[in-house]
Design an enzyme around this catalytic site. Structure first.
Site, short mmCIF file in Angstrom:
data_model
loop_
_atom_site.label_atom_id
_atom_site.label_comp_id
_atom_site.label_asym_id
_atom_site.label_seq_id
_atom_site.Cartn_x
_atom_site.Cartn_y
_atom_site.Cartn_z
N GLU A 298 -7.58 8.73 6.11
CA GLU A 298 -7.87 9.34 7.41
C GLU A 298 -8.36 10.79 7.36
O GLU A 298 -7.70 11.72 7.84
CB GLU A 298 -6.64 9.26 8.32
CG GLU A 298 -6.17 7.84 8.53
CD GLU A 298 -5.05 7.73 9.54
OE1 GLU A 298 -4.34 8.73 9.74
OE2 GLU A 298 -4.89 6.65 10.12
N HIS B 155 -3.01 11.04 0.59
CA HIS B 155 -2.49 10.78 1.95
C HIS B 155 -1.87 12.07 2.46
O HIS B 155 -0.67 12.17 2.68
CB HIS B 155 -1.46 9.64 1.92
CG HIS B 155 -1.21 9.02 3.27
ND1 HIS B 155 -1.35 7.67 3.53
CD2 HIS B 155 -0.82 9.57 4.44
CE1 HIS B 155 -1.05 7.42 4.79
NE2 HIS B 155 -0.73 8.56 5.37
N TYR C 178 -4.18 1.66 15.80
CA TYR C 178 -2.94 1.76 16.56
C TYR C 178 -3.15 1.55 18.05
O TYR C 178 -2.33 0.96 18.73
CB TYR C 178 -2.27 3.13 16.32
CG TYR C 178 -1.68 3.23 14.94
CD1 TYR C 178 -2.45 3.63 13.85
CD2 TYR C 178 -0.35 2.87 14.71
CE1 TYR C 178 -1.92 3.69 12.58
CE2 TYR C 178 0.19 2.93 13.43
CZ TYR C 178 -0.61 3.34 12.37
OH TYR C 178 -0.08 3.41 11.10
N ARG D 192 0.85 -1.19 0.00
CA ARG D 192 0.00 0.00 0.00
C ARG D 192 0.89 1.24 0.00
O ARG D 192 1.71 1.40 0.91
CB ARG D 192 -0.92 -0.01 1.22
CG ARG D 192 -1.75 1.27 1.31
CD ARG D 192 -2.58 1.37 2.57
NE ARG D 192 -3.29 2.65 2.61
CZ ARG D 192 -3.25 3.51 3.63
NH1 ARG D 192 -2.53 3.21 4.71
NH2 ARG D 192 -3.89 4.66 3.57
N ASN E 289 -7.27 1.84 9.88
CA ASN E 289 -5.94 2.03 10.48
C ASN E 289 -6.12 1.97 11.99
O ASN E 289 -6.84 2.79 12.56
CB ASN E 289 -5.37 3.40 10.08
CG ASN E 289 -5.05 3.47 8.60
OD1 ASN E 289 -5.12 2.47 7.89
ND2 ASN E 289 -4.73 4.66 8.11
N GLU F 129 -3.37 -0.05 8.09
CA GLU F 129 -2.21 0.34 8.90
C GLU F 129 -2.35 -0.25 10.30
O GLU F 129 -3.42 -0.19 10.89
CB GLU F 129 -2.07 1.86 9.05
CG GLU F 129 -1.67 2.59 7.81
CD GLU F 129 -1.57 4.09 8.01
OE1 GLU F 129 -1.28 4.54 9.14
OE2 GLU F 129 -1.84 4.84 7.04
O1 LIG Z 1 1.62 7.81 13.10
C1 LIG Z 1 1.88 6.68 12.33
C2 LIG Z 1 1.02 6.68 11.07
C3 LIG Z 1 1.41 7.79 10.07
O2 LIG Z 1 2.79 7.72 9.78
C4 LIG Z 1 0.54 7.59 8.82
O3 LIG Z 1 0.93 8.45 7.76
C5 LIG Z 1 -0.91 7.87 9.14
O4 LIG Z 1 -1.78 7.29 8.17
C6 LIG Z 1 -1.26 7.40 10.53
N1 LIG Z 1 -2.46 7.48 11.12
C7 LIG Z 1 -2.32 7.03 12.38
C8 LIG Z 1 -3.42 6.96 13.36
C9 LIG Z 1 -3.73 8.38 13.79
C10 LIG Z 1 -4.29 8.40 15.17
C11 LIG Z 1 -3.70 7.67 16.18
C12 LIG Z 1 -4.23 7.73 17.45
C13 LIG Z 1 -5.30 8.53 17.71
C14 LIG Z 1 -5.84 9.27 16.67
C15 LIG Z 1 -5.34 9.19 15.41
C16 LIG Z 1 -1.02 6.67 12.57
N2 LIG Z 1 -0.39 6.89 11.42
#
Ligand SMILES: OC[C@@H]1[C@@H](O)[C@H](O)[C@@H](O)c2[nH]c(CCc3ccccc3)c[n+]21
Length: 448
Positions: free
Chosen positions: A167, A122, A294, A78, A292, A352
């Protein structure tokens, strides 16, 4: 008897990146500047004054990076397309050399049996369009539709899975409400307008695809499941607002054609009423959603927090990543079952999932030990499997990220890659987590 974690036939294993974070050469071969090229060169906006002028030099090294993907056995990759490489002014004149780069990238992926998954946007909006109001200008939906059409005509068929936006929540919350991300606005009235125009742009892109595309198109959203900090009514209400604001604000319009009722509570007079025609454009059918994931958020009522009146409660019993995110794999299972239950079990790709833990700037004798990331991947892949056992329709998983890269305004200080990048020499070194992930891919999950 522990359960088997073998994934279903056809489940796709991949890794993800984004253009401004890895490519470098942002103005090469006729490319126009994006708002991130502009933001990164604005003093004070980027940690350590880092910028994407070089990044991972992927623009020049993409063949080597694809060889690494091949060595890991990845089946899919991706990436995102830089709008202003292809349309330097964001609309009108096409820069063939910009298109040529993405065509070479896609053809080299296909030569290596790696399926390309392209994200059209993006975060790196062409600066020329920001000069015209960017996501605040209602014409942006047509501009995005025009750009989408250029890409579909050139690459659809070789690219069989397209994502319109990455996002929209982060773009709006970071770029227009809190100002930490490009274009760095802090305006309560602008945020809902940017959100709505992002969704209209998504709709125009899907509409363009239905006219000329032959494969799949979807949208990528970040989902962070919210858990009330207590049984109190105010904490429950805070949780509901936080869930509406981040997790439903985009999926509800796309799937139901309407915004969550809490949006007016959150934005008050700053929340506009939109015409039904817009909601019809936004909610036309899509083929998949990218999620995505996390971390989760334990949410309490907080009168002082703006505009949500909700704040996170730290969970000291769990590990936290370098970006301050709680490691909570159950939250991924909960997210996937929530999507299944609320939106009718659409096809989902985890587009992600990953973590930044401290990694050294240089490999030691060709090795980078990252046990915390290995543990993170194991726990979260098991969580995905649990969601599949619960009947969720999951098509694949993309680890964030293939390479250490530019973490937006945090610069190069955070390393998410399963492959280490030495930014002084551009040497790539697969970390222990890359070898671990390669074993998972080769065994289709059996070694989890
Ligand atoms: O931060 C790591 C990655 C970025 O490098 C990506 O470009 C991006 O798509 C991306 N989105 C998120 C989640 C954003 C997020 C995390 C926690 C709470 C709210 C929003 C984490 N990441």
């Amino acid at each position: 008897m522990s359960k088997s974690y073998v994934f279903p036939e056809g489940f796709v294993w991949g890794a993800a990146t984004a253009a401004y974070q890895i490519e470098g050469s942002p103005l090469a071969d006729g490319a126009g500047p994006s708002i991130w090229q502009r933001f990164a060169h604005t003093p004070g906006r980027m940690l350590n004054d880092d910028n994407g002028d070089i990044a991972c030099d992927h623009y020049n090294r993409f063949r080597d990076d694809i060889a690494i993907m091949k060595s890991l056995g990845l089946q899919s990759y991706r990436f995102s397309i830089s709008w202003s490489r292809v349309l330097p002014e964001g609309k009108g004149r096409v820069n063939q050399k910009g298109l040529d780069f993405y065509e070479r990238l896609v053809d080299t992926l296909l030569e290596n049996d790696i399926a390309p998954v392209a994200t059209l946007f993006h975060w790196d909006l062409p600066a020329a369009l920001d000069d015209r109001g960017g996501w605040l200008n209602p014409d942006v939906a047509d501009w995005f539709g025009e750009y989408s059409e250029v890409m579909f005509k050139r690459l659809d068929g070789r690219i069989k899975r397209w994502a319109t936006l990455n996002e929209p929540w982060v773009v709006t919350d970071g770029g227009y409400l809190h100002g930490a991300l490009a274009p760095g606005h802090r305006n309560r009235f602008e945020a809902p307008i940017a959100s709505h125009h992002l969704l209209r742009a998504h709709g125009k892109s899907v509409q363009a695809y239905r006219a000329i595309g032959q494969h799949d198109i979807g949208i990528v959203v970040n989902i962070e499941p919210k858990y009330a900090a207590s049984d109190s009514a105010e904490d429950q209400a805070a949780r509901d607002r936080a869930e509406a604001y981040m997790n439903r604000q985009y999926l509800d319009p796309v799937f139901f054609g309407k915004y969550p009722e809490q949006m007016r509570d959150i934005f008050g007079e700053a929340w506009p009423e939109w015409p039904q025609a817009d909601m019809d454009l936004i909610s036309q059918p899509i083929d998949f959603i990218g999620v995505n994931y996390y971390t989760r958020n334990v949410t309490r009522h907080d009168e002082s927090s703006w505009p949500l009146k909700a704040s996170p409660v730290r969970q000291p019993q769990h590990t936290y990543t370098e970006t301050g995110w709680e490691v909570y794999p159950q939250g991924l299972t909960d997210t996937l079952t929530w999507v299944k239950q609320r939106y009718g079990n659409p096809q989902v790709f985890i587009t992600e999932n990953g973590a930044a833990f401290f990694d050294p700037p240089k490999a030691e004798r060709g090795r980078v030990r990252d046990p915390l990331r290995v543990s993170y991947l194991r726990q979260h892949l098991r969580a995905v499997h649990d969601a599949i056992d619960a009947g969720c329709n999951i098509g694949g998983y993309f680890v964030w990220s293939l390479l250490d890269n530019l973490e937006w305004s945090l610069g190069y200080s955070k390393r998410f890659g399963i492959v280490h990048v030495d930014y002084q020499t551009q040497t790539r070194t697969p970390k222990d987590s890359a070898r671990y992930y390669a074993g998972i891919v080769a065994s289709h999950g059996a070694r989890l």
